[in-house]
Scaffold this motif. Structure first.
Motif, short mmCIF file in Angstrom:
data_model
loop_
_atom_site.label_atom_id
_atom_site.label_comp_id
_atom_site.label_asym_id
_atom_site.label_seq_id
_atom_site.Cartn_x
_atom_site.Cartn_y
_atom_site.Cartn_z
N TYR A 4 0.82 -1.21 0.00
CA TYR A 4 0.00 0.00 0.00
C TYR A 4 0.86 1.27 0.00
O TYR A 4 0.67 2.15 -0.82
CB TYR A 4 -0.93 0.00 1.21
CG TYR A 4 -2.09 -0.96 1.11
CD1 TYR A 4 -2.44 -1.56 -0.11
CD2 TYR A 4 -2.85 -1.29 2.23
CE1 TYR A 4 -3.49 -2.44 -0.20
CE2 TYR A 4 -3.92 -2.17 2.14
CZ TYR A 4 -4.24 -2.74 0.92
OH TYR A 4 -5.30 -3.60 0.83
N TYR B 271 -1.26 -5.24 2.74
CA TYR B 271 -2.29 -6.21 3.11
C TYR B 271 -1.73 -7.61 2.89
O TYR B 271 -1.12 -7.90 1.86
CB TYR B 271 -3.54 -6.02 2.25
CG TYR B 271 -4.56 -7.12 2.41
CD1 TYR B 271 -5.34 -7.22 3.57
CD2 TYR B 271 -4.72 -8.08 1.41
CE1 TYR B 271 -6.27 -8.25 3.72
CE2 TYR B 271 -5.65 -9.11 1.55
CZ TYR B 271 -6.41 -9.19 2.70
OH TYR B 271 -7.32 -10.20 2.85
N ASP C 124 -5.11 -9.25 7.07
CA ASP C 124 -5.02 -7.96 7.76
C ASP C 124 -3.88 -7.14 7.17
O ASP C 124 -3.11 -7.62 6.34
CB ASP C 124 -4.84 -8.13 9.27
CG ASP C 124 -3.55 -8.85 9.61
OD1 ASP C 124 -2.79 -9.21 8.69
OD2 ASP C 124 -3.29 -9.08 10.81
N ILE C 125 -3.80 -5.88 7.60
CA ILE C 125 -2.74 -4.99 7.13
C ILE C 125 -1.58 -5.05 8.12
O ILE C 125 -1.78 -4.89 9.33
CB ILE C 125 -3.26 -3.55 7.01
CG1 ILE C 125 -4.38 -3.48 5.97
CG2 ILE C 125 -2.13 -2.60 6.62
CD1 ILE C 125 -5.03 -2.12 5.85
N LEU D 274 -8.10 4.47 2.19
CA LEU D 274 -6.80 4.33 2.85
C LEU D 274 -5.91 5.51 2.53
O LEU D 274 -5.60 5.77 1.36
CB LEU D 274 -6.12 3.03 2.42
CG LEU D 274 -4.79 2.73 3.11
CD1 LEU D 274 -5.00 2.46 4.60
CD2 LEU D 274 -4.09 1.54 2.46
N TYR E 20 -3.70 6.84 8.34
CA TYR E 20 -3.41 5.51 8.88
C TYR E 20 -2.51 5.61 10.12
O TYR E 20 -2.69 4.88 11.10
CB TYR E 20 -2.74 4.65 7.82
CG TYR E 20 -2.48 3.23 8.26
CD1 TYR E 20 -3.49 2.27 8.22
CD2 TYR E 20 -1.22 2.84 8.71
CE1 TYR E 20 -3.26 0.96 8.61
CE2 TYR E 20 -0.98 1.53 9.12
CZ TYR E 20 -2.00 0.60 9.07
OH TYR E 20 -1.76 -0.69 9.48
#
Length: 302
Positions: free
Chosen positions: A155, A169, A175-176, A200, A205
């Protein structure tokens, strides 16, 4: 080689970016400045190389450089320099090297901390991010002390404490997670693509975090630190977190208040400054730091 080429791209972007207030910059001016730059290594910047670099910059960073009136080049701005954006982070990561490379006289007078060898995978990861490509990595586990191979959806990237990380991810864990590049042995870009979540945002974040840990199960909490007057000068000028507020200031100490997720990285930061800091709130964090101090005194038999 890859890092050097990235520095050249960033040098070009910054050179054109700095000329924005005067309506852009001509290729002749860019070539002249390139010749004076240490990054040039004595080579000329031909028009063909320049145009090829513009295409590479657009592909890699999604930054469009256009030619306007008077054959002056300028950046077609969108959000590429927006604070907190992924592209801004990538550009800033290489900007100092580019600036230093612009002056031979400064090269030996600006000492930079070296980053781990994981940076060699930066270009591949950035390319994968650009095209939303799934990457396969071989990743070293400190728990099992061996490498494991799996796929991730990259990401964005972030540098913290002399290490590069990619936030991605993981289909295997659903999950991230944050992966350190210096723990990777191999990175392979696949043909498989992924869809980047529309909601996102890199800055959002990590908004409530210190460092690279973002535990979704953790809650934002109020943290209050009492810092001696001398150390307060440094924290005041370089806040530990964007939520920092100085609620009290005396000749002997200051009180700083934060609203964040006090995870491991933040605890380590406090512990490394325990001779000048005292945790007032929350109580569980105060007790945790106190326990570490008790263990430390036992270790040194104090």
């Amino acid at each position: 080689m890859a890092i050097n080429q990235l520095n050249k791209y960033v040098w070009l972007v910054e050179t054109i970016h700095r000329a924005r207030k005067r309506g852009g910059i001509t290729l002749k001016e860019i070539q002249s400045r390139w010749k004076d730059s240490d990054l040039s290594e004595g080579t000329e910047l031909s028009r063909r190389t320049f145009i090829n670099n513009l295409h590479s910059i657009e592909e890699l960073f999604e930054i469009s450089i256009c030619c306007g009136s008077g054959y002056r080049y300028y950046i077609e701005y969108s959000d590429c320099f927006e604070e907190g954006s992924a592209r801004s982070w990538m550009l800033n990561a290489f900007s100092l090297n580019a600036m230093v490379g612009n002056s031979r006289k400064l090269k030996e007078r600006v000492l930079l901390e070296d980053m781990p060898s994981g940076r060699n995978y930066l270009e591949d990861i950035i390319k994968a991010m650009r095209d939303n490509r799934v990457i396969s990595i071989s990743y070293y586990s400190f728990n099992t002390e061996e490498y494991h191979e799996f796929d991730i959806h990259p990401y964005f990237v972030k540098a913290f404490k002399k290490r590069w990380y990619v936030v991605a991810y993981s289909p295997g864990t659903d999950d991230i997670r944050c992966y350190a590049l210096d723990r990777m042995e191999n990175v392979t870009i696949s043909e498989e693509t992924f869809k980047l979540p529309e909601d996102l945002n890199p800055a959002e974040y990590f908004k409530d975090c210190f460092g690279i840990i973002n535990n979704e199960d953790s809650e934002v909490q109020k943290v209050v630190l009492k810092v001696d007057a001398f150390q307060s000068n440094y924290i005041r000028n370089l806040p530990l977190h964007t939520s920092q507020k100085e609620t009290e200031r005396t000749d002997e100490y200051s009180i700083f208040e934060y609203h964040l997720k006090p995870e491991f990285d933040f605890e380590q930061e406090i512990f490394s400054n325990m001779d000048t800091m005292e945790v007032l709130e929350p109580q569980w964090l105060r007790e945790g730091i106190a326990e570490k101090l008790r263990n430390l005194t036992k270790k040194y038999q104090i």
